[in-house]
Design an enzyme around this catalytic site. Structure first.
Site, PDB file in Angstrom:
ATOM      1  N   ASP A   1      -4.899  13.835  -9.213  1.00 43.52           N
ATOM      2  CA  ASP A   1      -5.605  13.096 -10.261  1.00 43.52           C
ATOM      3  C   ASP A   1      -7.098  13.424 -10.298  1.00 43.52           C
ATOM      4  O   ASP A   1      -7.634  14.097  -9.392  1.00 43.52           O
ATOM      5  CB  ASP A   1      -5.385  11.584 -10.084  1.00 43.52           C
ATOM      6  CG  ASP A   1      -5.614  11.097  -8.653  1.00 43.52           C
ATOM      7  OD1 ASP A   1      -6.146  11.866  -7.830  1.00 43.52           O
ATOM      8  OD2 ASP A   1      -5.264   9.951  -8.352  1.00 43.52           O
TER       9      ASP A   1
ATOM     10  N   ASP B   1      -2.534  -2.010  -5.249  1.00 42.19           N
ATOM     11  CA  ASP B   1      -1.600  -2.577  -6.232  1.00 42.19           C
ATOM     12  C   ASP B   1      -0.325  -1.734  -6.331  1.00 42.19           C
ATOM     13  O   ASP B   1       0.470  -1.900  -7.252  1.00 42.19           O
ATOM     14  CB  ASP B   1      -2.277  -2.707  -7.606  1.00 42.19           C
ATOM     15  CG  ASP B   1      -2.803  -1.378  -8.135  1.00 42.19           C
ATOM     16  OD1 ASP B   1      -2.614  -0.340  -7.460  1.00 42.19           O
ATOM     17  OD2 ASP B   1      -3.412  -1.376  -9.226  1.00 42.19           O
TER      18      ASP B   1
ATOM     19  N   HIS C   1      -0.282   1.627  -6.614  1.00 48.50           N
ATOM     20  CA  HIS C   1      -0.387   2.859  -7.397  1.00 48.50           C
ATOM     21  C   HIS C   1      -0.289   4.101  -6.518  1.00 48.50           C
ATOM     22  O   HIS C   1      -0.668   4.088  -5.354  1.00 48.50           O
ATOM     23  CB  HIS C   1      -1.635   2.875  -8.304  1.00 48.50           C
ATOM     24  CG  HIS C   1      -2.957   3.054  -7.636  1.00 48.50           C
ATOM     25  ND1 HIS C   1      -3.937   2.083  -7.662  1.00 48.50           N
ATOM     26  CD2 HIS C   1      -3.488   4.101  -6.959  1.00 48.50           C
ATOM     27  CE1 HIS C   1      -5.001   2.535  -7.021  1.00 48.50           C
ATOM     28  NE2 HIS C   1      -4.754   3.757  -6.582  1.00 48.50           N
TER      29      HIS C   1
ATOM     30  N   GLU D   1      -0.851   3.324 -12.396  1.00 46.23           N
ATOM     31  CA  GLU D   1      -1.032   1.895 -12.156  1.00 46.23           C
ATOM     32  C   GLU D   1       0.248   1.127 -12.499  1.00 46.23           C
ATOM     33  O   GLU D   1       1.110   1.653 -13.211  1.00 46.23           O
ATOM     34  CB  GLU D   1      -2.181   1.381 -13.044  1.00 46.23           C
ATOM     35  CG  GLU D   1      -3.538   2.004 -12.732  1.00 46.23           C
ATOM     36  CD  GLU D   1      -4.194   1.433 -11.475  1.00 46.23           C
ATOM     37  OE1 GLU D   1      -3.487   0.834 -10.637  1.00 46.23           O
ATOM     38  OE2 GLU D   1      -5.417   1.593 -11.332  1.00 46.23           O
TER      39      GLU D   1
HETATM   40  C1  GLP Z   1      -7.304   6.010  -5.294  1.00 43.05           C
HETATM   41  C2  GLP Z   1      -6.637   7.367  -5.608  1.00 43.05           C
HETATM   42  C3  GLP Z   1      -5.290   7.480  -4.970  1.00 43.05           C
HETATM   43  C4  GLP Z   1      -5.395   6.957  -3.549  1.00 43.05           C
HETATM   44  C5  GLP Z   1      -5.568   5.467  -3.596  1.00 43.05           C
HETATM   45  C6  GLP Z   1      -5.820   4.830  -2.237  1.00 43.05           C
HETATM   46  O1  GLP Z   1      -7.666   5.278  -6.404  1.00 43.05           O
HETATM   47  N1  GLP Z   1      -6.515   7.706  -6.988  1.00 43.05           N
HETATM   48  O2  GLP Z   1      -4.827   8.825  -5.028  1.00 43.05           O
HETATM   49  O3  GLP Z   1      -4.240   7.253  -2.837  1.00 43.05           O
HETATM   50  O4  GLP Z   1      -6.532   5.083  -4.544  1.00 43.05           O
HETATM   51  O5  GLP Z   1      -7.087   5.107  -1.773  1.00 43.05           O
HETATM   52  P1  GLP Z   1      -7.528   4.919  -0.270  1.00 43.05           P
HETATM   53  O6  GLP Z   1      -6.808   5.965   0.505  1.00 43.05           O
HETATM   54  O7  GLP Z   1      -9.013   5.116  -0.266  1.00 43.05           O
HETATM   55  O8  GLP Z   1      -7.108   3.541   0.120  1.00 43.05           O
END
Ligand code: GLP
Length: 243
Positions: free
Chosen positions: A67, A136, A138, A143
């Site tokens: 992404d 959440d 995702h 989402e």
């Molecule tokens: C972000 C990214 C995801 C990631 C997630 C968790 O928004 N788009 O690809 O896996 O949220 O992030 P973190 O590893 O910092 O908890």
């Protein structure tokens, strides 16, 4: 689904890196699906170490990232393009032309999503997809929704995601409101999936996603239907699961 429980983030990062490294060793021309966020930073450090020790060669490896924020230029230090170079690509021998991140500067969402889907198809699909897990549920930036998106799509970020990601920006107002993300269909088409989750704050969502009903309201829950998934999670993240 195979679950590997680790004592802490450090052990998680090492064990998950070993799984990714095994893929690179087995198939030096593999396509890695890569992720950003704080979860994979330790894993990337381990891969860099293995590369520096002469145990990994990325010269024929290709990558496609999950992404990217829509509207952030590549040289913005919060863009995922920047993150990947800073945390991995600049430290290993992967060729720049073999790395791919959705183009956040292409404001034509339809064209960009189409381009990225075609690119993944042209690569022959993803061999191993690395994922983190949002609070959440995702994955990528898919989402909670009333359906599972199939291909790359442009999403409006949920309030909870903006809140979680604001720590990386000067303020919540600076967090982009939209992003391009591989779809759930694209993620499910990966031949292997490696998902890493760390911390008490993720315990609730880990239980829901991997032991609750499969629903687009918890996008990661669809992974229960994938035939080759490894979840590497620390004790804190698994603290609400009966294992
Ligand atoms: C972000 C990214 C995801 C990631 C997630 C968790 O928004 N788009 O690809 O896996 O949220 O992030 P973190 O590893 O910092 O908890």
């Amino acid at each position: 689904m195979r679950i590997i429980k680790t004592k802490d983030y450090e052990e998680l990062s090492r064990k998950a890196a070993n799984i990714l490294a095994a893929e690179v060793i087995r198939n030096p021309e593999c396509v890695l699906g890569l992720a950003t966020g704080s979860s994979p930073i330790g894993l990337y450090k381990n891969l860099i170490k293995m590369y520096n020790d002469g145990d990994l060669d990325f010269s024929n490896v290709k990558s496609a990232n999950l992404d990217e924020y829509r509207g952030l230029p590549r040289d913005n230090d919060q863009s995922y393009y920047y993150f990947m170079h800073d945390n991995l690509f600049n430290h290993i021998n992967i060729k720049e032309e073999n790395t791919n991140v959705p183009d956040g500067t292409n404001m034509d969402a339809e064209a960009e999503c189409k381009r990225y889907d075609q690119l993944i198809k042209d690569l022959g699909g993803v061999d191993i997809q690395l994922l983190g897990l949002g609070h959440d549920g995702h994955i990528g930036f898919n989402e909670p929704a009333d359906h599972f998106a199939v291909g790359t799509n442009c999403v409006d970020l949920a309030e909870q995601t903006i809140e979680a990601n604001k720590r990386f920006f000067a303020s919540a107002d600076d967090v982009p409101r939209q992003a391009y993300t591989m779809g759930i269909g694209t993620i499910m088409a990966a031949r292997k999936v490696l998902i890493i989750v760390s911390g008490k704050d993720k315990a609730e969502i880990v239980k829901k996603a991997f032991f609750g009903p499969v629903t687009p309201e918890v996008p990661a829950s669809i992974l229960q239907f994938h035939k080759d998934v490894v979840l590497v999670a620390d004790e804190d993240a698994l603290s609400l699961c009966d294992l």
